[in-house]
Design a protein around this motif. Structure first.
Motif, mmCIF file in Angstrom:
data_model
loop_
_atom_site.group_PDB
_atom_site.id
_atom_site.type_symbol
_atom_site.label_atom_id
_atom_site.label_comp_id
_atom_site.label_asym_id
_atom_site.label_seq_id
_atom_site.Cartn_x
_atom_site.Cartn_y
_atom_site.Cartn_z
ATOM 1 N N UNK B 134 -30.606 19.711 -74.000
ATOM 2 C CA UNK B 134 -29.287 19.815 -74.627
ATOM 3 C C UNK B 134 -28.833 18.474 -75.192
ATOM 4 N N UNK B 148 -24.553 21.235 -87.022
ATOM 5 C CA UNK B 148 -24.496 22.602 -86.499
ATOM 6 C C UNK B 148 -25.341 23.557 -87.324
ATOM 7 N N UNK B 149 -25.438 23.276 -88.635
ATOM 8 C CA UNK B 149 -26.309 24.100 -89.460
ATOM 9 C C UNK B 149 -27.771 23.862 -89.103
ATOM 10 N N UNK B 150 -28.123 22.599 -88.838
ATOM 11 C CA UNK B 150 -29.496 22.261 -88.446
ATOM 12 C C UNK B 150 -29.868 22.947 -87.142
ATOM 13 N N UNK B 152 -28.769 25.749 -85.973
ATOM 14 C CA UNK B 152 -28.415 27.165 -85.847
ATOM 15 C C UNK B 152 -29.540 28.043 -85.303
ATOM 16 N N UNK B 153 -30.802 27.626 -85.540
ATOM 17 C CA UNK B 153 -31.887 28.464 -85.022
ATOM 18 C C UNK B 153 -32.123 28.263 -83.536
ATOM 19 N N UNK B 154 -31.543 27.188 -82.978
ATOM 20 C CA UNK B 154 -31.863 26.879 -81.595
ATOM 21 C C UNK B 154 -30.868 27.483 -80.626
ATOM 22 N N UNK B 155 -29.763 28.012 -81.151
ATOM 23 C CA UNK B 155 -28.751 28.541 -80.250
ATOM 24 C C UNK B 155 -27.863 27.474 -79.648
ATOM 25 N N UNK B 156 -27.982 26.233 -80.134
ATOM 26 C CA UNK B 156 -27.142 25.166 -79.610
ATOM 27 C C UNK B 156 -26.108 24.775 -80.659
ATOM 28 N N UNK B 245 -24.712 25.383 -75.410
ATOM 29 C CA UNK B 245 -25.225 26.646 -75.942
ATOM 30 C C UNK B 245 -24.114 27.373 -76.671
ATOM 31 N N UNK B 246 -24.469 27.993 -77.778
ATOM 32 C CA UNK B 246 -23.477 28.829 -78.466
ATOM 33 C C UNK B 246 -23.152 29.991 -77.537
ATOM 34 N N UNK B 247 -21.875 30.222 -77.255
ATOM 35 C CA UNK B 247 -21.549 31.266 -76.288
ATOM 36 C C UNK B 247 -21.914 32.633 -76.812
ATOM 37 N N UNK B 248 -22.224 33.521 -75.913
ATOM 38 C CA UNK B 248 -22.698 34.845 -76.309
ATOM 39 C C UNK B 248 -21.612 35.589 -77.068
#
Lengths: 254, 578
Positions: B134, B148-150, B152-156, B245-248
């Motif tokens: 993290x 955040x765009x970079x 986006x695929x990682x879920x972070x 982590x991006x929250x669910x």
């Protein structure tokens, strides 16, 4: 009506990366460069997932063609809400020459095999800007197509598609099964959340070879040369109108 | 005062070298050419600019402070270039001003003393992403949205959200915060390590090179010394940030309240109930009215809370029902909530467009955002008193606040061409800051000190703390080159020049036609001269060594005429030039 939607996703160089042409002018540099899902494919996946959330369809299947690395792209689609993935293995020389014609043949074969009702694709890929795959797939399957969709409404077996065309917006009604290609304003794709990425690791990705589908991926096109656009030249300020006319005459414009 | 010094400066014969201690540096003089060519040898031709448009762009940010362009703008591409350029500036005593994206709100990039602006936008790589740990390391050109765009695929994601698309290292420099601070903290909690270039070109890793443990108790906390230093201690060239982590699931809610007190009471109770609230935003009735008019909404024109919950989808319903109950018990009404993206955006539209809605209240005017932070329990009192102050002084100032932190902003809309209004707004902001200080708060919750709040900082932390800060500054930047004018005694510079002038008026005996440094405030018109005693080589109080056998003119006592001696002025010899 199987309620199954096929979504095609393509792994391309990330939109934020500065592209560099290879020194031998045969292509662009792809080694070590960040790749991600084509933005229009993200919109396509989002639309499919939205339809599933509205309970209008039952299953979303994400498909991608390429080498081992495209599995990451399929996993992203699974994290966004797709149910399972299909990885069509194409690597090496075949992958470098893979174009819309070959992909549309693969998608057509898969659609028949999976008995899909709807195929949603991005309108074009940001690396080749072809804008051909959706249209070719529909032609091969002899299905109706709703391209440049900015709004899709599904009810029973009819699809109402609002298309963005040069003159404005066109609304058409097409029967399922059909092919839809997503334009920019269709929706805003969600970020794959971390818990969903974890859950997506458990979802299945099936491996298929083009030969199994009876598709020949050889290309009839050959790339001769890749060049950067010419450098922008500095402008010139002129003092009077006569100077301007003189310069235009020099440049052969008038 | 400034005008007087300016007149002095231009009235004196100018010399092409730079004065130590105070900067008087003009892009037209010869020494600049030497310096610029050494800059070009480091950064290349495109890496240095003296064009007026480029300099003006780098002299302003999004505050109301006027543009203060630097003399040169350099665009380094790596930390080695930053270090080499800093060494050159250090050698020539040039002020250094780091520049990220220019989205600051307190005038922190204004080159008050001219100098060299280090525009770091060409260093825009995201380095070293460690998904399982993290953390990520970024260069100064990476902005919040592009990171955040970079990711986006990682879920972070990196949740600190000050609103603008600011450079992350710039956010570290001003210790930025944002709407998510109540759950995720501000920059102070989320920077693990920094790579900083000091004024003399030394490259410092505040937590050790490449280190990124989530916690440490090794040595002094240098990382947090530089976070919030606003470019006065060093140039931040890398930041290692903590990711989440991006929250669910995200749920947004809105609720109206009959009074500020009931809104704040609800906030406190929601926090006490342990609800995973990510954003609590407060909009007062003036702001709601503005938003209704701007967006054609129809919220009740009373204090309103905008809430956002982050968590797993299963827990959302429970959290929302607890919150609804709390708000109802406090007199809240019209509680509305939503989980899907579109309805959430619609619910929060009022809050997102608050700035523009405030501007739309008085078209053609500028907006200035105040920023104070108090303990949450004192928030109702300060907001009520502030609103009374606004009404009494006839100032348009809708209020929006991050109520979960006790931080609120008055988005004051004023006409900059009306001096009376500007004056009223200025005294209002001073009163507001002092009110916050009186309530155990701070004069700036997230925007930083910048140009306008230096005196308030002195009041807030007290003279002893200022002395300690000055000591640290003297250790890290003894020549005071880093972002000058924003140091803690800004006000004293003006007073010092008065003192210098008074002293020198009386003391300095050197002839007016003699070479003297640019900063020398000796006036051109005659003054009376006094020596300290009659010894050979008497010294003036400012350490000017003067030979006895010298001719003095213009009202000074005449002596035997001899060839003119060298004047050893204190400033003169510090530079070391002939």
């Amino acid at each position: 009506m199987s309620g199954r939607v096929l979504v095609g996703v393509k792994r391309v160089i990330d939109y934020a990366v500065k592209i560099r042409v290879k020194p031998d002018h045969t292509g662009v540099v792809t080694d070590g460069v960040k790749h991600s899902m084509n933005p229009f494919c993200e919109i396509a996946v989002e639309e499919a997932v939205k339809l599933k959330e509205k309970k209008l369809i039952k299953e979303v299947v994400a498909v991608s063609c390429g080498p081992q690395q495209v599995q990451e792209t399929i996993r992203t689609a699974l994290a966004m809400g797709a149910d399972r993935g299909i990885h069509v293995e194409v690597s090496g020389k075949d992958y470098e020459t893979l174009g819309p014609l070959q992909v549309s043949k693969i998608l057509a074969a898969l659609a028949k095999k999976e008995q899909a009702d709807l195929i949603i694709l991005g309108k074009q890929a940001i690396d080749d800007d072809c804008n051909q795959t959706g249209q070719m797939t529909a032609a091969l399957l002899d299905w109706p197509q709703g391209t440049f969709a900015s709004e899709v409404t599904l009810d029973a077996d009819k699809l109402k598609v609002v298309r963005e065309i040069d003159g404005g917006l066109e609304t058409i009604k097409i029967k399922l099964p059909a092919v839809v290609t997503a334009d920019l304003r269709l929706n805003t794709p969600r970020y794959a959340t971390l818990p969903n990425i974890m859950k997506a690791k458990k979802k299945k990705i099936a491996n298929v070879k083009p030969a199994d589908l009876g598709v020949d991926v050889s290309s009839r096109l050959e790339v001769l040369k890749v060049d950067e656009p010419p450098q922008r030249q500095a402008g010139v300020k002129v003092e009077t109108v006569d100077d301007l006319v003189g310069k235009l005459k020099e440049a052969g414009r008038i | 005062m400034t005008l007087f010094r300016l007149v002095l400066r231009f009235a004196s014969p100018r010399l092409p070298f730079i004065c130590g201690g105070c900067r008087t540096y003009s892009a037209q003089t010869g020494a600049v050419e030497r310096v610029i060519s050494s800059f070009r040898s480091v950064s290349g031709d495109e890496g240095v600019s003296v064009g007026l448009a480029v300099r003006e762009q780098h002299g302003r940010d999004e505050s109301v402070h006027s543009c203060r362009p630097p003399d040169v703008v350099v665009f380094p591409r790596s930390v080695e270039e930053v270090s080499a350029l800093a060494k050159i500036c250090h050698h020539h005593q040039l002020p250094i001003i780091p520049f990220g994206t220019g989205t600051g709100l307190e005038g922190g990039v204004g080159a008050l003393k001219g100098g060299v602006c280090f525009s770091l936008r060409k260093m825009e790589q995201v380095l070293d992403l460690h998904e399982e740990d993290f953390d990520v390391t970024v260069e100064p050109g990476v902005t919040r949205k592009s990171l955040n765009s970079y990711l986006r695929d990682t879920g972070l994601w990196f949740p600190v959200d000050p609103g603008a698309d600011a450079s992350l290292c710039g956010m570290a420099a001003t210790s930025a915060s944002g709407t998510n601070a109540v759950r995720y903290g501000t920059m102070r909690e989320n920077v693990l390590n920094l790579e900083v270039v000091l004024a003399d070109g030394t490259i410092l890793h505040t937590a050790g090179k490449g280190r990124r443990p989530r916690k440490t108790s090794a040595g002094y906390n240098l990382t947090n010394l530089f976070v919030g230093s606003e470019g006065t201690l060093g140039i931040i060239t890398k930041a290692t940030l903590r990711l989440y982590g991006i929250p669910e699931s995200m749920v947004s809610a809105v609720c109206s309240f009959p009074s500020v007190q009931s809104a704040v009471d609800s906030t406190v109770q929601i926090l006490q109930a342990g609800v995973p609230i990510a954003r609590i935003e407060f909009l007062d009735d003036v702001m709601i009215n503005a938003c209704n008019r701007f967006n054609n909404l129809s919220y009740a024109v009373t204090p309103t809370l905008f809430l956002e919950f982050h968590g797993s989808s299963k827990s959302m319903e429970e959290q929302v029902s607890i919150t609804e109950e709390i708000t109802r018990d406090n007199g809240g009404s019209d509680f509305a909530w939503a989980e899907d993206e579109e309805t959430r955006s619609r619910l929060w539209k009022a809050r997102h467009d608050a700035w523009y809605a405030a501007l739309a209240l008085r078209p053609g005017c500028k907006a200035y955002s105040t920023d104070v932070c108090v303990p949450i329990s004192r928030l109702p009192q300060i907001i009520v008193e502030t609103k009374e102050d606004l009404i009494r002084n006839n100032i348009t100032g809708p209020i929006a606040g991050h109520v979960g932190d006790g931080n609120f902003h008055c988005l004051i809309v004023l006409d900059p061409n009306d001096p009376d209004e500007v004056q009223r707004v200025h005294s209002f902001t001073e009163r507001l800051a002092r009110r916050a200080l009186a309530m155990d708060g701070t004069c700036t919750g997230e925007h930083g000190i910048g140009l306008g709040k230096r005196d308030l900082l002195k009041e807030e932390v007290g003279p002893l703390a200022i002395e300690v800060m000055q000591g640290l500054k003297a250790t890290l930047d003894p020549k005071k080159l880093m972002n000058p004018g924003k140091d803690r005694y800004g006000l004293w510079i003006g007073l010092q020049s008065v003192v210098y002038i008074l002293l020198v008026y009386r003391m300095c005996p050197a002839p007016f036609s003699s070479p003297r440094p640019l900063c020398c405030p000796r006036p051109l018109f005659p003054i009376s001269f006094r020596t300290q005693g009659d010894r050979t080589g008497s010294k003036c109080r400012l350490n000017t060594h003067v030979d006895k056998n010298t001719e003095y003119v213009e009202g000074a006592r005449k002596r035997d005429v001899f060839p003119k001696p060298e004047i050893r002025c204190w400033w003169f010899w510090r530079e070391g030039a002939g």
